[in-house]
Design a protein around this motif. Structure first.
Motif, PDB file in Angstrom:
ATOM      1  N   PRO A 493       0.813  -1.212   0.071  1.00  0.00           N
ATOM      2  CA  PRO A 493      -0.235  -0.001  -0.172  1.00  0.00           C
ATOM      3  C   PRO A 493       0.838   1.272  -0.012  1.00  0.00           C
ATOM      4  N   ALA A 494       0.230   2.323  -0.543  1.00  0.00           N
ATOM      5  CA  ALA A 494       1.230   3.766  -0.422  1.00  0.00           C
ATOM      6  C   ALA A 494      -0.170   4.847  -0.159  1.00  0.00           C
ATOM      7  N   PRO A 495       0.229   5.851   0.645  1.00  0.00           N
ATOM      8  CA  PRO A 495      -0.673   6.761   0.950  1.00  0.00           C
ATOM      9  C   PRO A 495      -1.094   7.803  -0.344  1.00  0.00           C
ATOM     10  N   VAL A 496      -1.810   8.598  -0.292  1.00  0.00           N
ATOM     11  CA  VAL A 496      -2.066   9.489  -1.230  1.00  0.00           C
ATOM     12  C   VAL A 496      -1.198  11.064  -0.979  1.00  0.00           C
ATOM     13  N   THR A 497      -0.253  11.357  -2.070  1.00  0.00           N
ATOM     14  CA  THR A 497       0.489  12.460  -1.521  1.00  0.00           C
ATOM     15  C   THR A 497       0.327  13.545  -2.632  1.00  0.00           C
ATOM     16  N   THR A 498       0.757  14.433  -2.337  1.00  0.00           N
ATOM     17  CA  THR A 498       0.911  15.783  -3.413  1.00  0.00           C
ATOM     18  C   THR A 498       2.372  15.884  -3.583  1.00  0.00           C
ATOM     19  N   GLY A 499       3.229  15.061  -3.246  1.00  0.00           N
ATOM     20  CA  GLY A 499       4.665  15.162  -3.988  1.00  0.00           C
ATOM     21  C   GLY A 499       5.274  13.736  -4.433  1.00  0.00           C
ATOM     22  N   MET A 500       6.104  13.675  -5.356  1.00  0.00           N
ATOM     23  CA  MET A 500       6.543  12.392  -5.757  1.00  0.00           C
ATOM     24  C   MET A 500       7.898  11.959  -5.060  1.00  0.00           C
ATOM     25  N   PHE A 501       7.886  10.916  -4.186  1.00  0.00           N
ATOM     26  CA  PHE A 501       8.888  10.711  -3.293  1.00  0.00           C
ATOM     27  C   PHE A 501      10.100   9.941  -4.227  1.00  0.00           C
ATOM     28  N   SER A 502      11.159  10.473  -4.424  1.00  0.00           N
ATOM     29  CA  SER A 502      12.332   9.983  -5.298  1.00  0.00           C
ATOM     30  C   SER A 502      13.299   9.257  -4.380  1.00  0.00           C
ATOM     31  N   PRO A 520       5.357  24.863 -10.240  1.00  0.00           N
ATOM     32  CA  PRO A 520       5.281  26.593 -10.419  1.00  0.00           C
ATOM     33  C   PRO A 520       4.055  26.948  -9.942  1.00  0.00           C
ATOM     34  N   HIS A 521       3.958  28.136  -9.591  1.00  0.00           N
ATOM     35  CA  HIS A 521       2.869  28.789  -9.348  1.00  0.00           C
ATOM     36  C   HIS A 521       1.907  28.468  -8.188  1.00  0.00           C
ATOM     37  N   GLY A 522       2.697  27.693  -7.244  1.00  0.00           N
ATOM     38  CA  GLY A 522       2.115  27.105  -6.021  1.00  0.00           C
ATOM     39  C   GLY A 522       0.964  25.979  -6.288  1.00  0.00           C
ATOM     40  N   SER A 523       1.187  25.375  -7.526  1.00  0.00           N
ATOM     41  CA  SER A 523       0.143  24.242  -7.876  1.00  0.00           C
ATOM     42  C   SER A 523       0.341  23.013  -7.371  1.00  0.00           C
ATOM     43  N   ILE A 524      -0.134  22.027  -7.180  1.00  0.00           N
ATOM     44  CA  ILE A 524       0.378  20.760  -6.769  1.00  0.00           C
ATOM     45  C   ILE A 524       0.065  19.530  -7.815  1.00  0.00           C
ATOM     46  N   GLY A 644      -2.994  17.732 -14.645  1.00  0.00           N
ATOM     47  CA  GLY A 644      -2.507  17.158 -13.798  1.00  0.00           C
ATOM     48  C   GLY A 644      -1.751  18.150 -12.861  1.00  0.00           C
ATOM     49  N   GLU A 645      -1.724  19.450 -12.773  1.00  0.00           N
ATOM     50  CA  GLU A 645      -1.150  20.140 -11.756  1.00  0.00           C
ATOM     51  C   GLU A 645      -2.138  21.322 -11.534  1.00  0.00           C
ATOM     52  N   PHE A 646      -2.585  21.282 -10.170  1.00  0.00           N
ATOM     53  CA  PHE A 646      -3.880  21.916  -9.869  1.00  0.00           C
ATOM     54  C   PHE A 646      -3.447  23.439  -8.806  1.00  0.00           C
TER      55      PHE A 646
END
Length: 652
Positions: A493-502, A520-524, A644-646
């Motif tokens: 399983p994995a959590p929902v995130t607003t960043g891509m773990f590398s 950019p522009h504070g989007s996620i 894809g970026e909000f």
């Protein structure tokens, strides 16, 4: 005028003689011959869809893959060899490309690969590299061709070495893509040296020193500083250069710079879909800029090779992310039409006015036969097959098997001491978290399976025993396999995130509280596991053109039929899996087909259009212009128009 790096050829012996090694450094992991790894389930269906689409039929009507076009034909042929090991209809197509070239080679005096009759074209090296990759794959799949292929390649090495010593054969493409030939030479050295080890290594050195110095390209002091290497696909191929160099220099700096260069590329130009932007040249972080389809498949190939040389799980994590997001996003579900450039925020696919791509045509994001340039038409079929052929590896001592890319696969191999091993992975991953693997072996051994960096709370149960937490070392979970049959079940399983773990080397339990992804522009952007999620914009389609010889090959315009201007509240993101079907829909990467989604609270906002065909940058600190509602985000690869970026709002 000589190529700008050619003067270094004269210095090559002096530059590399001091401390030079006479043997190649070993790989961290060994590949398995073509045909020994098979896709199953939805992944096999994906190969069948590709075979029934543009990839499997373009030789019937598309002039660019004719044998008179050496570059186009070779790229297509190389990809056919891989796909042909899974989908047998390709076998006759492969033969139609291979035998006119190979048959006369055993007696041809000068050893040159490729047609050179009735042409005034200069004899350059680069156009022959894709064919050599295809010939190696052909030999792996059909070992009866070993003598013919190996003899032909060794004859060509003699010719190429003489050309390089004479300052010939190096054009702009050979300068940037010399690493492909080095990899072929290293394959010969590893498996069929024929007493020519010194000649093979000498040729490797001359290729490097007549080509782009990638150690300078990836320098932190001058990132991406050489104009030619700003080209996105050259960059994707060049990612293989320094790891291939390391094998004959034994210089750890080559690996360090390659690793750092990979990180810089995605830091400055990365996309939430896993890939980086380059609408011909590197294009930064803006969501409207493009990514070329050739770049996608070449980065996948390079990432696999980087892992085989270096063993860092960050390469495998990103290749899997690219494969399950960026690759399918730029093809129609039936794979009869492809884009030249995909966009992270793509609100239309049509002739764009004005054009957001400074170096490519306004037709570049149309789905079609050859929008903008034909290269991606012949090159894109390598993506899925190369992903499959690199899904399993062996340790250098051939005592262990490594399951690298997760998905429905099976493989049959002979490990050290005649240990006959078959591994069958039953899963709907990445649309499911559960993988069931059955291994039969004649002798006990250690099996390894990659645990991706995004997994939190992963477990393993072996032969029905107590469920245990996964404990990967350098990204790999060790499983003790006994003689006979071993069955284990992974839950990842994995959590929902607003960043891509590398990941970097040696992840075990990542700290997801520190995951950030600067858009950019504070989007996620929204992620769960290997999948990036986007808003699938409802669309209609218009047929712009239809090929006269093949009516299924069409150019398609897509227009939005519903609003897409939303800001989302990330605090409300919620994973919404559906009950898993016994069989996934086909083709899985199309609107409404994946069985997983993420819901989020959103509101309409004012979000301007730039020109009349593409979105302006996401507005910073937007204000709702209507009531809140719930919208559904679906896997990015299944969308053809998308956000894809909000922008972000707080909806309380």
């Amino acid at each position: 005028m000589k190529p700008p790096f050619l003067f270094l050829a004269a210095l090559c012996p002096l530059l590399l003689r001091a401390g030079a090694q006479t043997a190649l450094a070993p790989l961290k992991y060994l590949t398995i011959p073509l045909g020994k790894i098979k896709p199953s389930g939805w992944l096999m269906d994906q190969l069948k869809v590709q075979t029934n689409g543009l990839a499997g039929h373009q030789h019937e009507f598309y002039a660019y893959v004719s044998q008179t076009d050496w570059m186009g034909g070779n790229s297509y042929y190389s990809n056919l060899e891989e796909a042909g090991s899974y989908c047998q209809p390709h076998s006759n197509q492969c033969k139609s490309f291979r035998f006119p070239v190979l048959r006369p080679l055993s007696s041809r005096f000068n050893g040159v690969l490729g047609p050179e009759v009735n042409t005034t074209k200069p004899r350059y090296l680069w156009g022959r590299y894709p064919f050599m990759f295809g010939a190696i794959q052909m030999l792996e799949y059909d070992p009866s061709l070993t003598d013919q292929v190996v003899t032909a390649l060794h004859k060509f090495v003699v010719v190429a070495n003489a050309m390089l010593h004479a300052g010939q054969g190096v054009d702009a493409w050979a300068q940037t893509r010399w690493e492909d030939f080095v990899m072929v030479l290293q394959w010969l050295y590893d498996y069929h040296p024929n007493g020519k080890e010194d000649l093979l290594i000498d040729t490797m050195k001359y290729l490097k020193w007549t080509g782009v110095p990638w150690e300078k390209v990836f320098s932190e002091q001058n990132p991406f500083g050489l104009p030619l290497t700003w080209h996105g696909v050259n960059m994707a191929e060049g990612l293989k250069a320094l790891p291939s160099t390391y094998r004959f220099t034994h210089n750890q700096t080559d690996l360090d710079v390659a690793s750092k260069g990979w990180d810089m590329l995605f830091e400055y130009h990365g996309r939430p879909s896993g890939i980086y932007s380059a609408d011909e040249y590197l294009a930064g972080l803006e969501a409207v800029r493009g990514t070329e389809l050739c770049l996608v498949v070449e980065t996948m190939f390079s990432g696999s090779y980087l892992y085989q040389v270096m063993g860092d799980p960050k390469f495998a994590d990103r290749v899997e992310k690219i494969t399950y997001n960026a690759l399918p996003a730029t093809l129609t579900g039936d794979m009869w039409s492809r884009q030249y450039l995909q966009q992270q925020n793509q609100i239309a696919a049509k002739n764009m006015n004005p054009n957001p791509f400074p170096n490519d045509g306004a037709y570049s994001n149309v789905f079609g036969l050859e929008p903008n340039y034909p290269c991606c038409t012949v090159n894109h079929p390598q993506g899925w097959p190369k992903f499959i052929t690199n899904a399993f590896l062996m340790t250098p001592d051939k005592k262990s098997l490594v399951h690298l890319y997760l998905g429905p696969f099976e493989t049959t191999v002979t490990l050290d001491s005649e240990n006959q091993v078959k591994a069958v992975v039953d899963t709907q991953y990445p649309f499911s978290d559960v993988l069931t693997t059955r291994i039969t072996a004649t002798k006990a051994f250690t099996y390894y399976v990659r645990i991706p960096s995004w997994v939190v709370g992963g477990t393993i149960a072996i032969d029905g025993r107590v469920v245990q937490p996964v404990a990967p070392v350098n990204g790999l979970q060790a499983v003790s396999v006994k003689a006979g049959t071993t069955l284990f079940v992974l839950n990842l399983p994995a959590p929902v995130t607003t960043g891509m773990f590398s990941s970097s080397s040696g992840h075990s339990v990542p700290d997801f509280t520190s995951i950030t992804e600067s858009r950019p522009h504070g989007s996620i952007a929204v992620h769960r596991g290997p999948l990036h999620y986007a808003f699938d914009i409802p669309r209609n389609q218009t047929v712009l053109a239809r090929n006269a010889q093949q009516p299924l090959a069409v150019d398609l315009q897509f227009d939005a039929t519903a609003p897409w201007q939303y800001a989302i509240d990330p605090a409300t993101l919620k994973f919404a899996p559906a009950a898993p079907p016994a069989t996934l829909p086909s083709p899985i990467f199309d609107s409404g087909k994946p069985p997983v989604s993420i819901t989020v609270s959103a509101c309409p906002i004012s979000w301007p259009i730039a020109g009349d065909t593409f979105a302006a940058p996401p507005p910073t600190n937007p204000t709702c212009t209507g009531s809140a509602r719930t919208i559904r985000l679906t896997p990015f690869g299944a969308t053809k128009l998308r956000i894809g970026e909000f922008p972000v709002v707080q909806l309380g």
